[in-house]
Design a protein around this motif. Structure first.
Motif, mmCIF file in Angstrom:
data_model
loop_
_atom_site.group_PDB
_atom_site.id
_atom_site.type_symbol
_atom_site.label_atom_id
_atom_site.label_comp_id
_atom_site.label_asym_id
_atom_site.label_seq_id
_atom_site.Cartn_x
_atom_site.Cartn_y
_atom_site.Cartn_z
ATOM 1 N N SER A 80 -20.855 -33.467 -14.583
ATOM 2 C CA SER A 80 -21.928 -34.285 -15.146
ATOM 3 C C SER A 80 -22.864 -34.837 -14.076
ATOM 4 O O SER A 80 -23.968 -35.282 -14.377
ATOM 5 C CB SER A 80 -21.342 -35.446 -15.956
ATOM 6 N N LYS A 81 -22.441 -34.802 -12.822
ATOM 7 C CA LYS A 81 -23.272 -35.306 -11.733
ATOM 8 C C LYS A 81 -24.302 -34.280 -11.269
ATOM 9 O O LYS A 81 -25.133 -34.581 -10.405
ATOM 10 C CB LYS A 81 -22.391 -35.718 -10.548
ATOM 11 N N GLY A 82 -24.257 -33.078 -11.832
ATOM 12 C CA GLY A 82 -25.211 -32.048 -11.453
ATOM 13 C C GLY A 82 -24.720 -31.220 -10.276
ATOM 14 O O GLY A 82 -23.683 -31.519 -9.674
ATOM 15 N N PRO A 83 -25.462 -30.152 -9.902
ATOM 16 C CA PRO A 83 -25.027 -29.240 -8.829
ATOM 17 C C PRO A 83 -24.731 -29.934 -7.503
ATOM 18 O O PRO A 83 -23.711 -29.659 -6.862
ATOM 19 C CB PRO A 83 -26.211 -28.272 -8.692
ATOM 20 N N SER A 84 -25.611 -30.829 -7.071
ATOM 21 C CA SER A 84 -25.362 -31.514 -5.805
ATOM 22 C C SER A 84 -24.165 -32.447 -5.920
ATOM 23 O O SER A 84 -23.418 -32.642 -4.945
ATOM 24 C CB SER A 84 -26.608 -32.304 -5.370
ATOM 25 N N GLY A 85 -23.953 -33.005 -7.100
ATOM 26 C CA GLY A 85 -22.791 -33.860 -7.329
ATOM 27 C C GLY A 85 -21.495 -33.072 -7.299
ATOM 28 O O GLY A 85 -20.464 -33.580 -6.837
ATOM 29 N N ILE A 86 -21.533 -31.839 -7.777
ATOM 30 C CA ILE A 86 -20.351 -30.972 -7.727
ATOM 31 C C ILE A 86 -19.973 -30.685 -6.281
ATOM 32 O O ILE A 86 -18.799 -30.753 -5.903
ATOM 33 C CB ILE A 86 -20.616 -29.651 -8.489
ATOM 34 N N ILE A 87 -20.974 -30.379 -5.457
ATOM 35 C CA ILE A 87 -20.728 -30.121 -4.042
ATOM 36 C C ILE A 87 -20.171 -31.366 -3.365
ATOM 37 O O ILE A 87 -19.186 -31.310 -2.624
ATOM 38 C CB ILE A 87 -22.024 -29.664 -3.342
#
Length: 228
Positions: free
Chosen positions: A177-184
């Motif tokens: 839910s945090k988005g692509p940069s959050g996943i990283i």
């Protein structure tokens, strides 16, 4: 070999590894199913309960995942504090600026905006941080899933370290839910928490404390509005 490392006696090593592979795959499906597709309940609750049951039945004791008193609380505390510091510094000064060049900024949880200057919400957030996040997620990911990933390689040191990487990727998607940069960002956090777990002699309190310290800093940051 310690008693905690002895496979479940009623199953052959091949059967035990097959069962561990199934449990790990099921864990992947639960994490992706909840966070990406929203078709299953919250993965932390599911894996926390399933993990405690599986470890108790197959490994004999929750001590097997390091949920026990460490030989030195001081050492565990230092490892946890160092891991938290590394994660916070890397996140704010390396990962976010680097991913900002090609990805949108991480999505900030809605509760973060409610914490600012609100003591009651901040205290509630701290309660969630130390129960659901620090205790729940660490048992689910570093305790249960990492244990099952290591089973596939005979619980060797290499198998555990490979498991740390695999589970960290999964931990990243646990924050979809945090988005692509959050996943990283969360994936890197998973690597740091897994490393703390390993450096503490696979004692789960190291990653639990580190996780709690990291998220506590986030709550304090949101309360005082330092980042803004």
């Amino acid at each position: 070999m310690s008693s905690a490392e002895i496979p479940f006696p009623s199953r052959s090593p091949r059967t035990s590894r097959a069962l561990s592979a199934f449990e790990l795959l099921f864990g992947v499906c639960v994490v992706i199913g909840h966070n990406v597709f929203r078709v299953v309940p919250n993965e932390v609750i599911v894996l926390f309960l399933l993990g405690l049951l599986s470890i108790k039945l197959r490994d004999g004791s929750w001590f097997a995942i390091g949920l026990k008193r460490p030989p030195s609380w001081r050492r565990v505390f230092i490892i946890a504090l160092a891991a938290a510091a590394v994660r916070i510094v890397l996140g704010q000064f390396v990962i976010e600026p680097a991913t900002g060049w090609f990805l949108p900024a991480p999505v900030i949880p809605a509760i973060a905006g409610e914490i600012a200057g609100n003591v009651k919400i901040a205290l509630l957030a701290l309660l969630i941080v130390w129960t659901f996040a620090a205790f729940g997620e660490e048992i689910a990911y570093r305790g249960y899933l990492l244990r099952r990933a290591a089973d596939l390689g005979g619980r060797s040191a290499a198998a555990y370290w490979i498991g740390v990487v695999v589970v960290s990727v999964l931990f990243g998607y646990g924050h979809y839910s945090k988005g692509p940069s959050g996943i990283i960002d969360s994936g890197v956090a998973g690597l740091i928490l897994g490393t703390a777990y390993m450096l503490a002699g696979r004692n789960l309190w190291a990653s639990i404390l580190a996780h709690g310290f990291i998220d506590t800093f986030g709550v304090v940051d949101a309360f005082f509005g330092w980042s803004s």
